[in-house]
Design a protein around this motif. Structure first.
Motif, PDB file in Angstrom:
ATOM      1  N   PHE A  91       6.534 -12.268  10.611  1.00 28.30           N
ATOM      2  CA  PHE A  91       5.761 -11.109  10.153  1.00 28.30           C
ATOM      3  C   PHE A  91       4.514 -11.525   9.377  1.00 28.30           C
ATOM      4  N   LEU A  92       4.472 -12.765   8.915  1.00 22.98           N
ATOM      5  CA  LEU A  92       3.263 -13.239   8.241  1.00 22.98           C
ATOM      6  C   LEU A  92       2.051 -13.135   9.161  1.00 22.98           C
ATOM      7  N   ALA A  93       2.279 -13.213  10.479  1.00 23.66           N
ATOM      8  CA  ALA A  93       1.174 -13.072  11.429  1.00 23.66           C
ATOM      9  C   ALA A  93       0.535 -11.696  11.326  1.00 23.66           C
ATOM     10  N   VAL A  94       1.337 -10.672  10.998  1.00 20.97           N
ATOM     11  CA  VAL A  94       0.812  -9.321  10.859  1.00 20.97           C
ATOM     12  C   VAL A  94      -0.174  -9.273   9.702  1.00 20.97           C
ATOM     13  N   TRP A  95       0.240  -9.763   8.554  1.00 17.98           N
ATOM     14  CA  TRP A  95      -0.613  -9.673   7.367  1.00 17.98           C
ATOM     15  C   TRP A  95      -1.799 -10.628   7.435  1.00 17.98           C
ATOM     16  N   THR A  96      -1.607 -11.786   8.046  1.00 15.58           N
ATOM     17  CA  THR A  96      -2.738 -12.710   8.188  1.00 15.58           C
ATOM     18  C   THR A  96      -3.857 -12.052   8.976  1.00 15.58           C
ATOM     19  N   ASN A  97      -3.506 -11.385  10.057  1.00 16.41           N
ATOM     20  CA  ASN A  97      -4.512 -10.688  10.867  1.00 16.41           C
ATOM     21  C   ASN A  97      -5.051  -9.464  10.149  1.00 16.41           C
ATOM     22  N   PHE A  98      -4.166  -8.756   9.465  1.00 20.09           N
ATOM     23  CA  PHE A  98      -4.576  -7.563   8.728  1.00 20.09           C
ATOM     24  C   PHE A  98      -5.646  -7.916   7.689  1.00 20.09           C
ATOM     25  N   LEU A  99      -5.466  -9.080   7.055  1.00 20.18           N
ATOM     26  CA  LEU A  99      -6.388  -9.502   6.003  1.00 20.18           C
ATOM     27  C   LEU A  99      -7.796  -9.750   6.547  1.00 20.18           C
ATOM     28  N   LEU A 100      -7.896 -10.023   7.847  1.00 18.60           N
ATOM     29  CA  LEU A 100      -9.204 -10.262   8.469  1.00 18.60           C
ATOM     30  C   LEU A 100     -10.021  -8.987   8.623  1.00 18.60           C
ATOM     31  N   GLY A 295      -4.361 -10.629  -1.272  1.00 22.76           N
ATOM     32  CA  GLY A 295      -3.552 -11.824  -1.040  1.00 22.76           C
ATOM     33  C   GLY A 295      -2.444 -11.959  -2.068  1.00 22.76           C
ATOM     34  N   LEU A 296      -2.760 -11.651  -3.316  1.00 20.19           N
ATOM     35  CA  LEU A 296      -1.753 -11.704  -4.378  1.00 20.19           C
ATOM     36  C   LEU A 296      -0.647 -10.680  -4.119  1.00 20.19           C
ATOM     37  N   MET A 297      -1.036  -9.489  -3.690  1.00 20.45           N
ATOM     38  CA  MET A 297      -0.049  -8.451  -3.407  1.00 20.45           C
ATOM     39  C   MET A 297       0.828  -8.832  -2.221  1.00 20.45           C
ATOM     40  N   PHE A 298       0.211  -9.344  -1.171  1.00 18.10           N
ATOM     41  CA  PHE A 298       0.965  -9.739   0.017  1.00 18.10           C
ATOM     42  C   PHE A 298       2.014 -10.792  -0.306  1.00 18.10           C
ATOM     43  N   ALA A 299       1.584 -11.823  -1.031  1.00 21.94           N
ATOM     44  CA  ALA A 299       2.499 -12.906  -1.350  1.00 21.94           C
ATOM     45  C   ALA A 299       3.650 -12.421  -2.227  1.00 21.94           C
ATOM     46  N   THR A 300       3.368 -11.468  -3.101  1.00 21.66           N
ATOM     47  CA  THR A 300       4.421 -10.898  -3.945  1.00 21.66           C
ATOM     48  C   THR A 300       5.430 -10.126  -3.105  1.00 21.66           C
ATOM     49  N   ILE A 301       4.930  -9.318  -2.175  1.00 15.93           N
ATOM     50  CA  ILE A 301       5.832  -8.529  -1.332  1.00 15.93           C
ATOM     51  C   ILE A 301       6.665  -9.427  -0.426  1.00 15.93           C
ATOM     52  N   TYR A 302       6.091 -10.553   0.000  1.00 11.70           N
ATOM     53  CA  TYR A 302       6.890 -11.475   0.802  1.00 11.70           C
ATOM     54  C   TYR A 302       8.066 -12.000  -0.010  1.00 11.70           C
ATOM     55  N   SER A 303       7.847 -12.213  -1.297  1.00 14.00           N
ATOM     56  CA  SER A 303       8.945 -12.681  -2.148  1.00 14.00           C
ATOM     57  C   SER A 303      10.052 -11.636  -2.233  1.00 14.00           C
TER      58      SER A 303
END
Length: 554
Positions: A91-100, A295-303
């Motif tokens: 699912f990290l692929a979703v957010w990586t692309n979303f961030l673009l 990016g900070l929010m994404f990484a937190t939600i992944y945790s």
């Protein structure tokens, strides 16, 4: 992966609040602050430009935070966590692309549309392609925003269920009333400043409680949740050895790029945030702040997802698939109690409000500005603003009615909206900015083909017709974009170039030259720019293998 064997709510852990006083107090104070900011900012609304883009006066830090809040939504707390629990590391692929997506908006058309004076895709389409395409675009925007807002309303209603134990239907209409009233009062002035505040509520509501959760799970890096779960990875590999497997077909990741990086480019509630900036330079700084805080929010939600899977595996608990949405609440009930979980719920509500307000303003702009301009109606600024208020109220009612029968994952309708946007809206905007050779005939055909292809191939509409994938990929409807996007671009280019050859259609590429030069900041010096057909032909040729690739069985 966790087997969803438990199909009904008899869970061995807390699911709802035992004590409501503190959670309800937190949420009431939050709503009072939001409504107070909206009421205070309402005095700045002097016309439709103030209502839709806040007079283009919002600074980079506030705007970056507001873009992030609008972009992340309630789905970040619920649907995204649910999909991360099920899809796991891919699912990290979703957010990586979303961030673009936000940087791409600025690079591909943010500055050009700002120079043109447009703040919606339909306004641009009127200037670039004419009234008919403007109406088509306005209708597409309304549909996409309704689909996107649908997931937010469903999630907000589910939060009210958790908080009060109300019936879902009652929760839905109470939430719809509160949200609609908030947007009507706020306009873009109030929504921008509220969204910035809502982002920081969201971040702290995820970040701080996860410190307590990770500490109790035994992580030595608990004080920084985005990385704090790292020392638990070896134990996770023992209890859930497939969590880090990249298990999907390569096309799944490519489809995510098409839907999640290119889809948001066509979504006006994000573009409007860029247009509220004080200047082009402020817009660039907005992107910097957006990437940093998101990016900070994404990484937190992944945790959160990591901790949820780890905790369930350690305890031997099983959760029904439909309840994966509530994982962040289950974790905090188990480790932090009712008071802190109340703040987490407040963060989830803030996420829903921030995004749905952007959706409803986009719908308002499509109805009150784009449709009126397309039909060249003689309407005063005051009347336009009144139409905007009415459109917000109507949108709230329609979304509430659609949400009465929700999908299992609230994020499904959001992913569907991204696919439609990528196939039917993004090509029309981007190629319209960068090529004088595309025209209204190609634009209309492209939007219709892109929209129809996603609808026909989506499992949520007709059913029984697939795009080649199976399992979760097909259930989410993201495989349709592998066919819809290249087919839409091919249609756009071929129809545009063929229309030039038909004398009766009166297509003259030179007529677009001055407009496109103006958008890119060039003077009217009669220099041919963006008039070559070669880039379009190359792009069309590149779409053929992608289309063939998408048609093949996954």
């Amino acid at each position: 992966m966790i087997s969803p064997l438990q199909q009904a709510g008899e869970y061995p852990f807390q699911e709802t609040f035992n004590e409501l006083l503190i959670p309800v107090g937190i949420i009431l104070v939050m709503f009072l602050v939001f409504y107070g900011i909206s009421y205070y900012m309402k005095s700045n609304i002097q016309g439709s430009d103030d209502y839709m883009v806040a007079g283009r006066t919002i600074g980079p830090f506030v705007n970056g935070s507001a873009v992030s809040a609008t972009w992340e939504s309630l789905a970040t707390f619920m649907g995204v966590v649910a999909l991360m629990v099920q899809v796991q590391i891919p699912f990290l692929a979703v957010w990586t692309n979303f961030l673009l997506s936000i940087p791409l908006i600025v690079i591909l058309y943010g500055q050009t549309l700002r120079r043109l004076g447009s703040y919606t895709p339909a306004t641009f389409c009127k200037d670039r392609y004419g009234n008919t395409m403007s109406v088509v675009m306005a209708l597409l925007i309304v549909f996409v925003m309704l689909m996107y807002a649908l997931g937010q309303f469903i999630g907000l209603a589910q939060v009210a269920e958790i908080l009060f134990g109300w019936d879902y239907t009652l929760s839905l209409f109470v939430i719809a009333t509160l949200v609609t009233g908030y947007v009507v009062i706020a306009g873009m002035w109030g929504v921008s400043y509220n969204s910035a505040l809502q982002f920081w509520i969201m971040l702290t509501a995820a970040f701080i409680p996860m410190m307590f959760v990770l500490n109790q799970l035994g992580s030595s890096g608990w004080f920084f949740p985005p990385l704090g779960y790292g020392d638990l990875v070896p134990e996770m590999q023992q209890t859930n050895p497939d969590f880090f497997d990249m298990t999907f077909d390569t096309r799944w990741y490519f489809a995510m790029f098409l839907a999640m990086a290119l889809g948001p480019i066509g979504m006006p509630h994000l573009a409007q945030r860029i247009f509220t900036s004080r200047s082009v330079e402020a817009g660039r700084k907005t992107v910097f702040w957006f990437v940093l805080v998101t990016g900070l929010m994404f990484a937190t939600i992944y945790s959160v997802a990591f901790a949820g899977v780890y905790w369930l595996g350690q305890e031997g608990f099983e959760v029904a698939e439909a309840d994966f949405d509530k994982m962040i609440f289950y974790l905090n009930f188990a480790f932090s109690g009712d008071s802190i979980t109340g703040y987490v719920v407040a963060g989830a509500i803030a996420g829903g409000l921030s995004t749905v307000s952007g959706h409803m303003l986009a719908i308002s702009a499509a109805v009150a500005n784009d449709v009126i301009e397309a039909f060249e109606l003689d309407v005063t600024e005051d009347r336009k603003t009144q139409f905007g208020y009415a459109a917000v109220i109507g949108a709230g009612l329609i979304v509430a009615l659609l949400a009465l029968n929700p999908p299992a994952f609230l994020v499904v309708s959001i992913l569907w909206a991204f696919s439609i946007s990528a196939a039917a809206i993004t090509p029309v905007i981007v190629l319209g900015v960068w090529s004088a050779r595309v025209n209204r005939y190609g634009a209309i055909a492209s939007s219709i083909v892109g929209f129809a292809t996603v609808i026909v191939l989506s499992p949520h509409a007709l059913g029984g017709i697939g795009a080649g994938a199976e399992g979760l990929t097909a259930d989410l409807g993201i495989d349709a974009i592998m066919i819809a996007f290249p087919l839409s671009l091919l249609t756009f280019i071929v129809v545009s170039l063929v229309a030039e050859r038909i004398d009766s259609l009166n297509v003259d590429p030179e007529s677009n030259r001055n407009l496109i030069n103006e958008m890119h900041g060039y003077p009217d010096d009669n220099v041919d720019r963006f008039t070559s057909a070669t880039p379009l032909i190359i792009l069309a040729v590149l779409m053929l293998p992608i289309l063939w690739w998408g048609i093949q069985p996954w």
